[in-house]
Write a protein that holds these residues in place. Structure first.
Motif, PDB file in Angstrom:
ATOM      1  N   ILE A 146       0.832  -1.211   0.000  1.00  0.00           N
ATOM      2  CA  ILE A 146       0.000   0.000   0.000  1.00  0.00           C
ATOM      3  C   ILE A 146       0.860   1.252   0.000  1.00  0.00           C
ATOM      4  O   ILE A 146       0.634   2.175  -0.793  1.00  0.00           O
ATOM      5  CB  ILE A 146      -0.969   0.004   1.210  1.00  0.00           C
ATOM      6  N   ILE A 147       1.874   1.301   0.856  1.00  0.00           N
ATOM      7  CA  ILE A 147       2.679   2.518   0.938  1.00  0.00           C
ATOM      8  C   ILE A 147       3.516   2.710  -0.326  1.00  0.00           C
ATOM      9  O   ILE A 147       3.720   3.837  -0.778  1.00  0.00           O
ATOM     10  CB  ILE A 147       3.551   2.576   2.222  1.00  0.00           C
ATOM     11  N   LEU A 148       3.979   1.629  -0.929  1.00  0.00           N
ATOM     12  CA  LEU A 148       4.727   1.760  -2.179  1.00  0.00           C
ATOM     13  C   LEU A 148       3.836   2.297  -3.291  1.00  0.00           C
ATOM     14  O   LEU A 148       4.250   3.151  -4.075  1.00  0.00           O
ATOM     15  CB  LEU A 148       5.349   0.429  -2.583  1.00  0.00           C
ATOM     16  N   LEU A 149       2.612   1.824  -3.352  1.00  0.00           N
ATOM     17  CA  LEU A 149       1.658   2.351  -4.336  1.00  0.00           C
ATOM     18  C   LEU A 149       1.363   3.820  -4.061  1.00  0.00           C
ATOM     19  O   LEU A 149       1.273   4.633  -4.981  1.00  0.00           O
ATOM     20  CB  LEU A 149       0.363   1.537  -4.306  1.00  0.00           C
ATOM     21  N   HIS A 150       1.228   4.162  -2.791  1.00  0.00           N
ATOM     22  CA  HIS A 150       0.968   5.550  -2.406  1.00  0.00           C
ATOM     23  C   HIS A 150       2.151   6.445  -2.786  1.00  0.00           C
ATOM     24  O   HIS A 150       1.965   7.552  -3.300  1.00  0.00           O
ATOM     25  CB  HIS A 150       0.689   5.632  -0.902  1.00  0.00           C
ATOM     26  N   LEU A 151       3.365   5.958  -2.555  1.00  0.00           N
ATOM     27  CA  LEU A 151       4.554   6.727  -2.906  1.00  0.00           C
ATOM     28  C   LEU A 151       4.677   6.907  -4.418  1.00  0.00           C
ATOM     29  O   LEU A 151       5.313   7.850  -4.876  1.00  0.00           O
ATOM     30  CB  LEU A 151       5.818   6.064  -2.341  1.00  0.00           C
ATOM     31  N   GLU A 152       4.076   6.007  -5.170  1.00  0.00           N
ATOM     32  CA  GLU A 152       4.036   6.132  -6.625  1.00  0.00           C
ATOM     33  C   GLU A 152       2.923   7.085  -7.062  1.00  0.00           C
ATOM     34  O   GLU A 152       2.678   7.255  -8.245  1.00  0.00           O
ATOM     35  CB  GLU A 152       3.794   4.767  -7.279  1.00  0.00           C
ATOM     36  N   GLU A 153       2.234   7.666  -6.078  1.00  0.00           N
ATOM     37  CA  GLU A 153       1.151   8.631  -6.302  1.00  0.00           C
ATOM     38  C   GLU A 153      -0.050   8.024  -7.024  1.00  0.00           C
ATOM     39  O   GLU A 153      -0.727   8.695  -7.804  1.00  0.00           O
ATOM     40  CB  GLU A 153       1.683   9.867  -7.033  1.00  0.00           C
ATOM     41  N   ASN A 154      -0.309   6.753  -6.759  1.00  0.00           N
ATOM     42  CA  ASN A 154      -1.500   6.122  -7.294  1.00  0.00           C
ATOM     43  C   ASN A 154      -2.710   6.578  -6.497  1.00  0.00           C
ATOM     44  O   ASN A 154      -2.623   6.725  -5.272  1.00  0.00           O
ATOM     45  CB  ASN A 154      -1.393   4.591  -7.216  1.00  0.00           C
ATOM     46  N   PRO A 155      -3.840   6.788  -7.155  1.00  0.00           N
ATOM     47  CA  PRO A 155      -5.048   7.183  -6.424  1.00  0.00           C
ATOM     48  C   PRO A 155      -5.542   6.043  -5.524  1.00  0.00           C
ATOM     49  O   PRO A 155      -5.295   4.869  -5.797  1.00  0.00           O
ATOM     50  CB  PRO A 155      -6.066   7.496  -7.526  1.00  0.00           C
TER      51      PRO A 155
END
Length: 159
Positions: A115-124
């Motif tokens: 989740i945090i890696l996806l968030h850091l990739e700026e995914n909605p």
């Protein structure tokens, strides 16, 4: 794997692959192995891509599955062999602050790490929810909790 496929379909999303592989490895050698395996699996599974999601989402899923599989294999292997923690000098591991962040991320559960890696990739949140299999609201709550957990880990300089 053709150079054209790598250049047109993988290289534009290399940042995703690099971040995920970096989060699951402790050395440059392992990082390179994970990266190479992820690229190979993306190439092998390209015909299974059904365009129900974005290509970048597909790359994320394949890379995450590769890293989880290799990580589990590595954990089983480490029970029987001593892990060598020699310092590795390389671009992916030179930045001390970045190393601390990745060390903290590695302390998270597999799902929270994803989740945090996806968030850091700026995914909605909606896209993260689709990948993880939950609601966007749940993702928002989890991201806040993960950020607090990372802050605590970083303030304590990781244990």
């Amino acid at each position: 794997m053709s150079t054209d496929f790598y250049t047109s379909s993988i290289l534009p999303h290399a940042g995703i692959i690099i971040k995920i592989c970096r989060a699951y490895t402790d050395s440059q050698e392992d990082f390179e192995d994970y990266y190479q395996e992820a690229c190979l699996q993306i190439w092998k599974s390209r015909t299974a891509f059904q365009e129900k999601s974005k290509w970048s989402t597909w790359i994320y899923r394949v890379t995450l599955n590769v890293c989880l599989t290799l990580s589990k294999k590595s954990q089983r292997k480490n029970y029987t062999t001593m892990h060598n923690e020699a310092s590795v000098t390389n671009n992916a591991f030179e930045n001390e602050d970045l190393n601390l962040l990745y060390d903290a991320i590695k302390k998270l559960s597999e799902v929270d790490r994803a989740i945090i890696l996806l968030h850091l990739e700026e995914n909605p949140h909606k896209e993260i929810a689709a990948i993880i299999g939950t609601s966007a609201n749940n993702i928002a709550v989890r991201i806040n909790r993960i950020k607090k957990q990372l802050k605590e880990l970083l303030d304590g300089k990781i244990n």
